[in-house]
Write a protein that holds these residues in place. Structure first.
Motif, mmCIF file in Angstrom:
data_model
loop_
_atom_site.group_PDB
_atom_site.id
_atom_site.type_symbol
_atom_site.label_atom_id
_atom_site.label_comp_id
_atom_site.label_asym_id
_atom_site.label_seq_id
_atom_site.Cartn_x
_atom_site.Cartn_y
_atom_site.Cartn_z
ATOM 1 N N UNK A 59 0.841 -1.197 0.000
ATOM 2 C CA UNK A 59 0.000 0.000 0.000
ATOM 3 C C UNK A 59 0.877 1.250 0.000
ATOM 4 N N UNK A 60 1.874 1.277 0.871
ATOM 5 C CA UNK A 60 2.762 2.443 0.959
ATOM 6 C C UNK A 60 3.511 2.633 -0.357
ATOM 7 N N UNK A 61 4.046 1.543 -0.878
ATOM 8 C CA UNK A 61 4.833 1.602 -2.109
ATOM 9 C C UNK A 61 3.983 2.175 -3.250
ATOM 10 N N UNK A 62 2.766 1.710 -3.381
ATOM 11 C CA UNK A 62 1.894 2.152 -4.467
ATOM 12 C C UNK A 62 1.428 3.586 -4.255
ATOM 13 N N UNK A 63 1.067 3.922 -3.019
ATOM 14 C CA UNK A 63 0.548 5.262 -2.743
ATOM 15 C C UNK A 63 1.608 6.337 -2.948
ATOM 16 N N UNK A 64 2.831 6.075 -2.519
ATOM 17 C CA UNK A 64 3.892 7.065 -2.692
ATOM 18 C C UNK A 64 4.279 7.220 -4.155
ATOM 19 N N UNK A 65 4.044 6.186 -4.953
ATOM 20 C CA UNK A 65 4.295 6.318 -6.383
ATOM 21 C C UNK A 65 3.348 7.289 -7.046
ATOM 22 N N UNK A 66 2.211 7.547 -6.382
ATOM 23 C CA UNK A 66 1.230 8.462 -6.946
ATOM 24 C C UNK A 66 1.512 9.919 -6.696
ATOM 25 N N UNK A 116 -13.791 5.145 0.059
ATOM 26 C CA UNK A 116 -13.070 6.196 -0.643
ATOM 27 C C UNK A 116 -13.522 7.568 -0.163
ATOM 28 N N UNK A 117 -13.020 8.612 -0.806
ATOM 29 C CA UNK A 117 -13.257 9.978 -0.328
ATOM 30 C C UNK A 117 -14.729 10.351 -0.395
ATOM 31 N N UNK A 118 -15.409 9.912 -1.425
ATOM 32 C CA UNK A 118 -16.821 10.269 -1.557
ATOM 33 C C UNK A 118 -17.663 9.595 -0.477
ATOM 34 N N UNK A 246 -5.114 16.274 -2.308
ATOM 35 C CA UNK A 246 -4.340 15.112 -2.731
ATOM 36 C C UNK A 246 -4.597 13.923 -1.815
ATOM 37 N N UNK A 247 -5.026 14.198 -0.580
ATOM 38 C CA UNK A 247 -5.322 13.097 0.337
ATOM 39 C C UNK A 247 -6.437 12.218 -0.220
ATOM 40 N N UNK A 248 -7.296 12.790 -1.088
ATOM 41 C CA UNK A 248 -8.333 11.979 -1.707
ATOM 42 C C UNK A 248 -7.765 10.869 -2.573
ATOM 43 N N UNK A 249 -6.702 11.162 -3.312
ATOM 44 C CA UNK A 249 -6.065 10.131 -4.125
ATOM 45 C C UNK A 249 -5.320 9.131 -3.248
ATOM 46 N N UNK A 250 -4.746 9.603 -2.142
ATOM 47 C CA UNK A 250 -4.093 8.678 -1.224
ATOM 48 C C UNK A 250 -5.114 7.731 -0.593
ATOM 49 N N UNK A 251 -6.305 8.233 -0.338
ATOM 50 C CA UNK A 251 -7.370 7.411 0.247
ATOM 51 C C UNK A 251 -7.775 6.289 -0.693
ATOM 52 N N UNK A 252 -7.678 6.516 -2.002
ATOM 53 C CA UNK A 252 -8.003 5.452 -2.951
ATOM 54 C C UNK A 252 -7.128 4.221 -2.734
ATOM 55 N N UNK A 253 -5.930 4.411 -2.212
ATOM 56 C CA UNK A 253 -5.059 3.285 -1.868
ATOM 57 C C UNK A 253 -5.304 2.814 -0.437
ATOM 58 N N UNK A 270 2.107 2.704 10.623
ATOM 59 C CA UNK A 270 3.179 3.159 9.744
ATOM 60 C C UNK A 270 2.701 3.321 8.310
ATOM 61 N N UNK A 271 1.932 2.331 7.823
ATOM 62 C CA UNK A 271 1.389 2.426 6.469
ATOM 63 C C UNK A 271 0.406 3.577 6.357
ATOM 64 N N UNK A 272 -0.412 3.772 7.397
ATOM 65 C CA UNK A 272 -1.383 4.865 7.376
ATOM 66 C C UNK A 272 -0.681 6.217 7.271
ATOM 67 N N UNK A 273 0.347 6.428 8.087
ATOM 68 C CA UNK A 273 1.027 7.721 8.106
ATOM 69 C C UNK A 273 1.813 7.963 6.819
ATOM 70 N N UNK A 274 2.486 6.950 6.316
ATOM 71 C CA UNK A 274 3.309 7.137 5.125
ATOM 72 C C UNK A 274 2.461 7.263 3.857
ATOM 73 N N UNK A 275 1.459 6.386 3.717
ATOM 74 C CA UNK A 275 0.635 6.420 2.508
ATOM 75 C C UNK A 275 -0.423 7.512 2.568
ATOM 76 N N UNK A 276 -0.746 7.999 3.771
ATOM 77 C CA UNK A 276 -1.770 9.028 3.919
ATOM 78 C C UNK A 276 -1.172 10.425 4.017
#
Length: 880
Positions: A59-66, A116-118, A246-253, A270-276
């Protein structure tokens, strides 16, 4: 996904459901690309546990790529050119802390509830329809940034290969479709494959600068700087505030994060803080890097316009390592990789936002792919209009709306939920949400109006520069003030149900199996349906949320008896006037915002003196358009209600006919059963009594005799019940004092030890006392059996027998605190031969209903659930 037949305890009021067996819903099937979960990724839904198989590290790896987007570097460059290095760095520090703090509650609740964000916004005080406005804002955010990132790709292709900008815009748009079409699974793989090249190419020029340039930081700090002023700082922060969404796109992950209960706390957090919220730590660094690179490019003699473009600044940065041609090639490759990584995410998130918006507005879901194509088409048009040239103005204007939305969400998630003024659970299902809630909608409206007004210059230069921050504060304070006024009321249209002990169930409409968190019990169809089918259902017209459903032929919402209306005034005239005004104001606001946005996009220097005249000239046309839209909707609504009403009456008549046929058949055989069974039973009973008096009967034989007596008595009661169906009229009518009569009924019943009688003083009723006593005793029998079934060490059984007058009728109620009825039996509880007990016959409640009908009344289940059941007999004071 495994599924099972539904059998759960309902907590909702049964009065919200139709008084008949539910209609059979029309089956719904989706296009193959909609049903394919690899494409849809449970779009518009709760992300089920069975689908959340990614590890936190993935999750972190994919979210940070965004967050690879080079618009951050471009923003840093633009801010440096506009406000200076010192102001830019200070603004980045302030914005980084602010975005991290405000994004944390959003990331936590999205990951905790797997939405998701919606869907998160729906449960954060906006309501089901109210959050559609925020979906439109979020859709706009993704479109704007898609256009910005695509423009960066087109500029790189122009500089490197001489490709015309329009063709570059088109290629940058089409390149992401093969990946974004397939959904999160393919996007994750793409992010993983491109992560290493992106990181290496992104860090390589800075390593070269550090090795080749003797004093790079001195050059950066020595750039001309006008100094820090409140106006400049406010302007810089206003631009950066647009990045909060941008947190909306992070929430998609983050919605795919594994359950907190099954994941080690340090890995989950850790995943929540890094990917969020952690994205802004890298994002802020990238903005500062853009400021650094543009300063070096300017120092080398590059013009400001070229230096502010990512291709210009990175071509110069790679020039520290390679000769000019090779530096340009490496810069182009880096830009292509970075921009494709972010635009894949932008397109995916935008398609979700578009789907969410149109599902609620049009109740139509052709699939995410349709809105994906629409999303990239609009973004391509914005590129053609030159959105990159007006980057600062576009972001500053948009930031006001984004901050107003964020403020209302933050007030609910960070303040109202912890103190208990908002439900702790994120509720996203249409069946349980009001259309609008004043906390989120009101707070955002206040913040947005104030922010946009200040940005347009109504408060002077100072408030104009700080308008997004003021919009945020106004939204937060407005939401908190409204929440204090409503005191937590109205967040839920009706209480959710518990599907325990099931974990999954089939949707009655689309027939797919879903986890129970994604299901709602439909009181229109009396079946469980999934959240998406509930959103798309056009026929029920929110029947489950009506405060006064149709009973006895009166349509819900129609004028009640005794209400005086002026002659020739159509019903719901006030509602229609309000709808016309609301649509009119919305259209006028959209016209004004569209005009202002068009000026920003075209970078026009014309004055806005024509705006008042244009708006004034458009008033009549917009008013006519609003009236036409409302009346068209009203005609459609009335047609649908007439159709649904006809279907309801037809279904009710068919059900009543089938019921009467069964009752008639029971009545016809009742006399034969009585004659054929009573004589043999009498003979058997006499023989049993003789046997019981025989001398020398042993203990085992005595037990058998007692068992035979009980079964003979049970057979006699069954015969009496069957005979009662053949008797259509009461034997006698007389006036009774309800208080004393109920006391005497309870005195002879086994429930007298746990029951309490509450009767309105002076209450009288004309009835057949024997028949009515039988009905009340039957309800008391059921209540007694319910509390006995729930017996436990700390359980105190309670039964209440009440009688009071309401609307010219006498209501006799029996309430218990037992376990409630199984939901699959509720709709058929009054049907003959339907029972939930192994030893039951299924004639008790049907007989109660027959007694009520003989007296001109009705029997009903008012509510049932884990906290007990309330049964009611509604009788006229004067018997027919």
């Amino acid at each position: 996904m495994q599924s099972a037949n539904v059998n759960f305890q309902a907590e909702a009021r049964l009065g919200d459901g139709p008084p008949f067996l539910g209609l059979d819903p029309a089956p719904r099937s989706y296009q193959s690309w909609v049903a394919d979960e690899t494409i849809e990724d449970y779009a518009l839904r709760y992300a089920p546990r069975s689908y959340r198989r990614w590890t936190p590290a993935t999750i972190v790896h994919t979210a940070l790529g965004g967050i690879s987007f080079l618009a951050l570097e471009a923003i840093g460059a633009v801010l440096t050119l506009s406000f200076g290095t010192t102001t830019t760095i200070l603004a980045v520090l302030i914005a980084t802390v602010f975005i991290f703090i405000t994004s944390l509650p959003i990331a936590y609740h999205a990951a905790r509830s797997n939405v998701d964000m919606d869907l998160l916004t729906r449960g954060a005080g906006f309501g089901y329809i109210g959050s559609s406005v925020t979906s439109l804002i979020y859709l706009t955010y993704t479109v704007i940034f898609f256009a910005l990132e695509g423009a960066i790709i087109a500029q790189a292709l122009l500089v490197s290969f001489g490709l015309p900008l329009p063709l570059g815009y088109l290629l940058s748009t089409l390149a992401i479709l093969p990946i974004a079409i397939r959904g999160m699974t393919v996007i994750s793989r793409f992010q993983k494959v491109t992560q290493a090249p992106w990181l290496i190419l992104g860090l390589l020029p800075f390593l070269a600068i550090g090795l080749v340039e003797p004093q790079p930081l001195a050059i950066w700090m020595a750039a001309p700087d006008p100094g820090v002023t409140m106006l400049a700082l406010g302007g810089a922060i206003s631009v950066l505030c647009a990045l909060t969404l941008q947190i909306g796109e992070q929430v998609d992950y983050l919605r795919f994060l594994p359950s907190k209960e099954t994941t080690p706390p340090w890995r989950w957090w850790g995943a929540l803080l890094m990917a969020g919220p952690g994205w802004i730590l890298i994002g802020g660094l990238k903005i500062v890097m853009g400021s650094f690179l543009v300063t070096l490019a300017l120092a080398s003699g590059m013009d400001a316009r070229t230096a502010a473009e990512p291709i210009g600044m990175f071509r110069h940065a790679f020039g520290y390592l390679f000769e000019p041609t090779l530096a340009l090639l490496f810069a182009t490759v880096y830009i292509l990789i970075a921009q494709l990584k972010i635009n894949v995410t932008n397109a995916y998130a935008g398609s979700l936002a578009g789907s969410n918006f149109f599902v609620r507005v049009a109740r139509y879901h052709p699939g995410r792919l349709v809105w994906l194509v629409l999303h990239v088409t609009i973004a391509c048009a914005l590129m053609m209009l030159g959105v990159f040239a007006t980057l600062e103005a576009v972001l500053a204007f948009y930031a006001n709306l984004a901050m107003a939305w964020l403020g209302a969400i933050l007030a609910d998630l960070a303040v109202l939920k912890p103190i208990g003024l908002s439900p702790a659970r994120i509720e996203f299902r249409r069946a349980h949400l009001p259309d609008f809630h004043p906390v989120g909608c009101g707070g955002m409206a206040l913040g947005g109006l104030v922010g946009c007004a200040l940005y347009l210059g109504l408060g002077g230069p100072g408030p104009q520069a700080w308008s997004p921050v003021i919009a945020f504060g106004t939204s937060v304070l407005g939401a908190l003030a409204i929440a204090a006024l409503v005191r937590g009321r109205g967040y839920l249209a009706r209480r959710p149900q518990e599907f325990s002990p099931l974990t999954s169930c089939d949707c009655a409409i689309c027939s797919h199996g879903y986890e129970v968190q994604d299901l709602a019990y439909c009181t229109f169809y009396h079946k469980p349906i999934c959240s998406l089918c509930c959103s798309l259902e056009p026929h029920c017209r929110d029947y489950c949320k009506r405060a006064t459903p149709a009973v006895g032929g009166r349509v819900a919402g129609a004028p009640r008896p005794g209400r005086i209306l002026p002659l020739n005034v159509p019903p719901r005239i006030g509602r229609r006037i309000w709808q016309v005004l609301a649509v009119f104001l919305t259209l006028m606001s959209g016209l004004a915002l569209g005009y202002a946005g068009l000026r920003l996009l075209l970078a026009s220097g014309r004055e806005t003196s024509l705006l008042p005249q244009l708006l004034f000239a458009a008033l009549p046309l917009v008013l006519l358009l609003a009236l036409w839209l409302v009346m068209t909707y009203e005609r459609r609504r009335l047609t649908e209600e007439d159709l649904v009403g006809a279907l309801i009456r037809l279904n009710s008549a068919q059900h009543e006919l089938a019921l009467n046929q069964r009752l008639a058949a029971i009545g016809e055989v009742a006399a034969t059963i009585s004659h054929e069974l009573r004589n043999p039973l009498g003979t058997v009973a006499g023989s049993i009594e003789v046997l019981a008096r025989s001398p020398g009967i042993g203990p085992e034989a005595a037990e058998d005799v007692e068992r035979a007596r009980r079964n003979i008595g049970r057979c006699g009661r069954i015969i009496d019940m069957l005979l009662d169906f053949a008797r259509q009229e009461p034997h006698e009518r007389q006036i009774i004092e309800v208080d004393g009569w109920l006391q005497s009924v309870l005195a002879d019943h086994s429930a007298r030890t746990v029951a309490q009688v509450e009767v309105e003083p002076g209450l009288k009723l004309i009835c057949d006392p024997a028949r009515l006593q039988f009905a009340v005793c039957n309800l008391l029998d059921n209540a007694m059996q319910a509390v006995e079934a729930k017996a436990a060490a700390d359980f105190a059984p309670r039964i209440a027998l009440r009688a009071h007058r309401a609307g010219g009728r006498v209501l006799i109620e029996v309430e218990d605190n037992g376990p409630g009825l199984a939901t699959d039996l509720i709709a058929r509880a009054f049907d003959p031969l339907v029972t939930g007990r192994p030893q039951g016959v299924g004639l008790g409640l049907p007989l109660v209903r027959r007694v009520a009908q003989i007296h001109g009344g009705e029997a009903s289940i008012v509510r049932t659930g884990a906290d007990g059941t309330l049964m009611r007999l509604s009788l006229p004071e004067q018997a027919p």
